[in-house]
Design an enzyme around this catalytic site. Structure first.
Site, PDB file in Angstrom:
ATOM      1  CB  SER A 139      -0.921  -0.028   1.174  1.00 57.97           C
ATOM      2  OG  SER A 139      -1.884  -0.925   1.064  1.00 57.97           O
ATOM      3  CB  SER A 321      -0.808   4.710   2.125  1.00 57.56           C
ATOM      4  OG  SER A 321      -1.964   5.572   2.297  1.00 57.56           O
ATOM      5  CE1 TYR A 322      -3.217   1.486  -5.728  1.00 60.19           C
ATOM      6  CE2 TYR A 322      -5.127   1.134  -4.172  1.00 60.19           C
ATOM      7  CZ  TYR A 322      -4.569   1.079  -5.595  1.00 60.19           C
ATOM      8  OH  TYR A 322      -5.160   0.714  -6.733  1.00 60.19           O
ATOM      9  N   PRO A 323      -3.466   5.499  -3.074  1.00 62.55           N
ATOM     10  CG  PRO A 323      -3.408   6.477  -5.295  1.00 62.55           C
ATOM     11  CD  PRO A 323      -2.824   5.350  -4.413  1.00 62.55           C
ATOM     12  CG  HIS A 377      -5.521  -0.688  -0.878  1.00 62.73           C
ATOM     13  ND1 HIS A 377      -3.927  -1.042  -1.039  1.00 62.73           N
ATOM     14  CD2 HIS A 377      -5.741  -1.352  -1.997  1.00 62.73           C
ATOM     15  CE1 HIS A 377      -3.743  -1.575  -2.013  1.00 62.73           C
ATOM     16  NE2 HIS A 377      -4.914  -1.768  -2.607  1.00 62.73           N
TER      17      HIS A 377
END
Length: 726
Positions: A139, A321-323, A377
């Site tokens: 992530s 972190s992962y959008p 996530h």
């Protein structure tokens, strides 16, 4: 053991993954030298987004190339993918690496989400490779996360159902889009609307919500109302109040309002009631993509796509972190890293005023740390990799994410809301509202961008007496529903069009399967713009004539129903969880498409479109606004052209000519036909239905060349009235 091939989704992600090892860049891939994680070394290569696509209809059956009602429905027995032509070179690089006998293992390193799953697995299927695959699922792209991810790879089976969902979604969208777009384009062509009317499983119900609001605004009849406002002096304390009866402050009659005001003048006043309510406000939840897109739009007017692009850049740099997350929570593992991240943030001048934090740890706080509410996530959070330099827009997005984490370490904000009822001469009741902030709490960190704060009231007690010092009558007009902003569209899609107030928002969003997904909503809005269904001006969304024509044609078909699309999303989610069958979903989709075609053809005989719609519709090839000259400008040697919501001069950019005529005057649309007549002959045809202050009248619009003004021309009176409203 042999070498490993790592396939990323994009070139820059491939570079980031390789950067944590010693490596050498080659043509279309990077060679990673032997290390503790890959003892025999590895190759890192990449897709370029969607490297493969579903083949067009004519690849299944040549006769499907021609658009005709007779060829519908177009439903392939088995869907096929092909390599996108302009990306064939990179596909060849991947295929060659996969066929290398030294390569014994594949690591799927696409984005850790549905689309990433589909992109890489589709490439692998087209190469016919049988080599074993594992999945990198991370992530954030910090060096620590990358190395940890490679040490804890998932098995192929752990994300297989996610691929099934993504593949089923792509096939269902293809079937619906291909059939419905041809159906409505051909049927509307018969009605005289020559254009491609793109229809889609998610874009069309979203468009239906926008058109619904557009029509509510167009059909709204503004009415006047009056309010009586008074100023009181009670024991030396001044405050204001509004006349109120049964909770309503608006009065329909001016005469009644003036009568109430006259009655209250200089009359004795007494505080009849004082109600104080203490309210507590918890810090906001951490951001998911939708919430961040809505907030960035509200604060900075960023489009959802712009916010997503900025987030992607910050993710790529390893700062966030992962959008594309749909969760607003983190697990205990992420929460355990917060102290380290916050200590680093505390060293930056911009965040120093918020430290030391009132709450040292939120590791046990279920408002933020809740394993059960983390999906693929966790929430969007800053990483331990603090950025060195960001551009202005990146900084704004980064600040929003950082401040949400800092605010979570602050106590709740507490305010007291007071409602005072004042009785004038024992009969007329006035209400006054005030607010006092008792504890600032997290609002020291995040200042909500909401309506103006209510002013504080003086300290009043029931029974206190005084007098009415001033009274005035204030006139107002009822307002139409507000247009959606782009940020509100994201929330509207998320809730499948359910209108909910903010207090309920968090609970409802958690339970709702909306239109599209976190990853696709920004793209849908961009698509609606590109296909000329909507225009966005000053952050407000307008439905075009083309949009109204399509939604009128579709009518009450399931395709335009947001709740139906939301149910599809629920089914697709079940496929990703392994509890629903892709085959069943496609069978239902095919049935729906067949019904849609039959019903669309039957209903098209009963379609009727207004002259206004026909007049304002511009076929696709001529659709570029501003191209058709409608007549000479009345101020210079330019010409008037269509500018969207108004007609304007072609010389605006060269000599700043500001001559404009609004398309909407007192509730009526000025059509191009009437505008041409006005510019050529000085007056329009009679237009029926102008509305002003509840009165409706018919008149021509006329240009007065002496006064350089647009006027109403009333036939019966043989006289004109200047339009001061313009």
């Amino acid at each position: 053991m042999g070498k490993t091939i790592i396939i990323a989704e994009k070139p820059d992600q491939g570079s980031t993954l390789a950067s944590v090892f010693q490596h050498k860049r080659q043509n279309g891939y990077i060679e990673v030298f032997a290390n503790e994680i890959f003892p025999d070394g590895a190759y890192v290569t990449w897709a370029i987004g969607h490297l493969c696509q579903l083949v067009p209809p004519e690849k299944y059956q040549p006769e499907w190339k021609k658009w005709s009602l007779d060829s519908l429905p177009i439903i392939p027995e088995q869907f096929q993918y092909e390599v996108t032509k302009d990306k064939a070179k990179q596909f060849a690089v991947i295929k060659k690496l996969l066929s290398n006998p030294a390569v014994t293992e594949i690591i799927h390193a696409g984005d850790a989400g549905r689309e990433g799953e589909l992109i890489i697995r589709t490439i692998l299927r087209l190469t016919n490779t049988k080599k074993p695959m594992k999945r990198l699922w991370i992530s954030s792209l910090t060096p620590n996360s990358i190395k940890e991810g490679f040490r804890k790879l998932l098995t192929e089976g752990e994300t297989r159902h996610l691929f099934y969902e993504a593949y089923t979604r792509a096939c269902a969208d293809w079937v619906v889009g291909m059939n419905a777009s041809r159906l409505y384009s051909l049927l509307l062509q018969k009605q005289g609307f020559s254009d491609v009317f793109s229809v889609g499983r998610v874009q069309t119900p979203t468009l239906a919500l926008i058109v619904k609001r557009e029509k509510e605004i167009e059909d709204f009849q503004s009415k006047p109302f009056w309010e009586v406002q008074a100023e009181f002096l009670i024991n030396g304390k001044k405050y204001q109040g509004k006349w109120e009866k049964d909770g309503e402050t608006r009065i329909d009659s001016k005469e009644l309002a003036e009568k109430i005001a006259s009655f209250c003048k200089e009359k004795p006043a007494v505080v009849a009631d004082v109600q104080a309510e203490r309210k507590e406000f918890f810090p906001p939840l951490l951001y998911n993509l939708s919430a961040l897109q809505a907030e960035a739009n509200k604060r900075y007017k960023f489009s959802p796509k712009k916010t997503l692009d900025l987030l992607q850049k910050l993710y790529q740099k390893g700062n966030l972190s992962y959008p594309r997350s749909d969760s607003r929570y983190v697990t205990k593992e992420e929460a355990s890293q917060f102290p380290e991240i916050l200590n680093k943030l505390a060293l930056l001048d911009v965040y120093q005023p918020f430290f030391p934090l009132p709450i040292v740890s939120i590791a046990e706080n279920k408002r933020y740390v809740n394993e059960k509410k983390v999906t693929d996530h966790y929430a969007i959070i800053p990483t331990e990799q603090i950025p060195r330099k960001l551009d202005a827009d990146e900084q704004k997005i980064y600040d929003l994410v950082v401040l949400s984490l800092i605010a979570a370490h602050y106590p709740k904000a507490i305010a007291e809301y007071t409602t005072v009822t004042t009785l004038v001469d024992g009969r007329a009741s006035f209400s006054s509202k005030g607010k006092v902030q008792l504890e600032e709490g997290w609002r020291k960190v995040i200042h909500p961008k909401d309506r103006e704060e209510e002013k504080a009231l003086p300290k009043l007690e029931k029974g206190e007496q005084g007098k009415t010092e001033k009274v005035r009558v204030k006139e107002g007009q009822t307002q139409p529903p507000k247009r959606y902003t782009e940020g509100q569209l994201i929330t509207l899609m998320k809730t499948a069009g359910k209108h909910i107030d903010d207090k309920e928002l968090e609970k409802v969003l958690a339970q709702t399967e909306g239109l599209g997904t976190e990853a696709t909503r920004a793209g849908i809005i961009t698509m609606l713009k590109d296909r000329r269904y909507i225009e966005v001006r000053k952050n407000l969304v307008y439905a075009t004539t083309k949009a109204k024509i399509l939604i009128d044609a579709i009518g009450s078909q399931l395709l335009a129903a947001p709740d139906m699309t939301a149910k599809w999303e629920q089914k697709l989610k079940e496929i990703s969880e392994g509890t629903a069958s892709p085959r069943n979903f496609m069978e239902q989709t095919n049935k729906m498409v067949k019904h849609l075609i039959q019903a669309g053809i039957e209903q098209s005989d009963g379609w009727s479109f207004s002259e206004e719609e026909r007049e304002q519709f511009t076929p696709g090839k001529q659709q570029k606004r501003g191209s058709a000259k409608l007549g000479p400008c009345k101020k210079c040697d330019g010409y008037l052209v269509d500018k969207g919501s108004f007609y304007g001069c072609t010389n605006y950019k060269t000599n700043h000519c500001d001559f404009t005529i609004s398309k909407k005057i007192l509730g009526k649309t000025v059509t191009q036909k009437n505008l041409k007549k006005l510019l050529a002959e000085g007056k329009t045809d009679i237009i029926e239905g102008f509305t002003k202050k509840e009165k409706t009248f018919n008149a021509r619009l006329a240009w007065d060349s002496h006064e350089n003004k647009l006027k109403f021309l009333f036939e019966s009176e043989k006289q004109s009235h200047s339009m001061n409203t313009l």
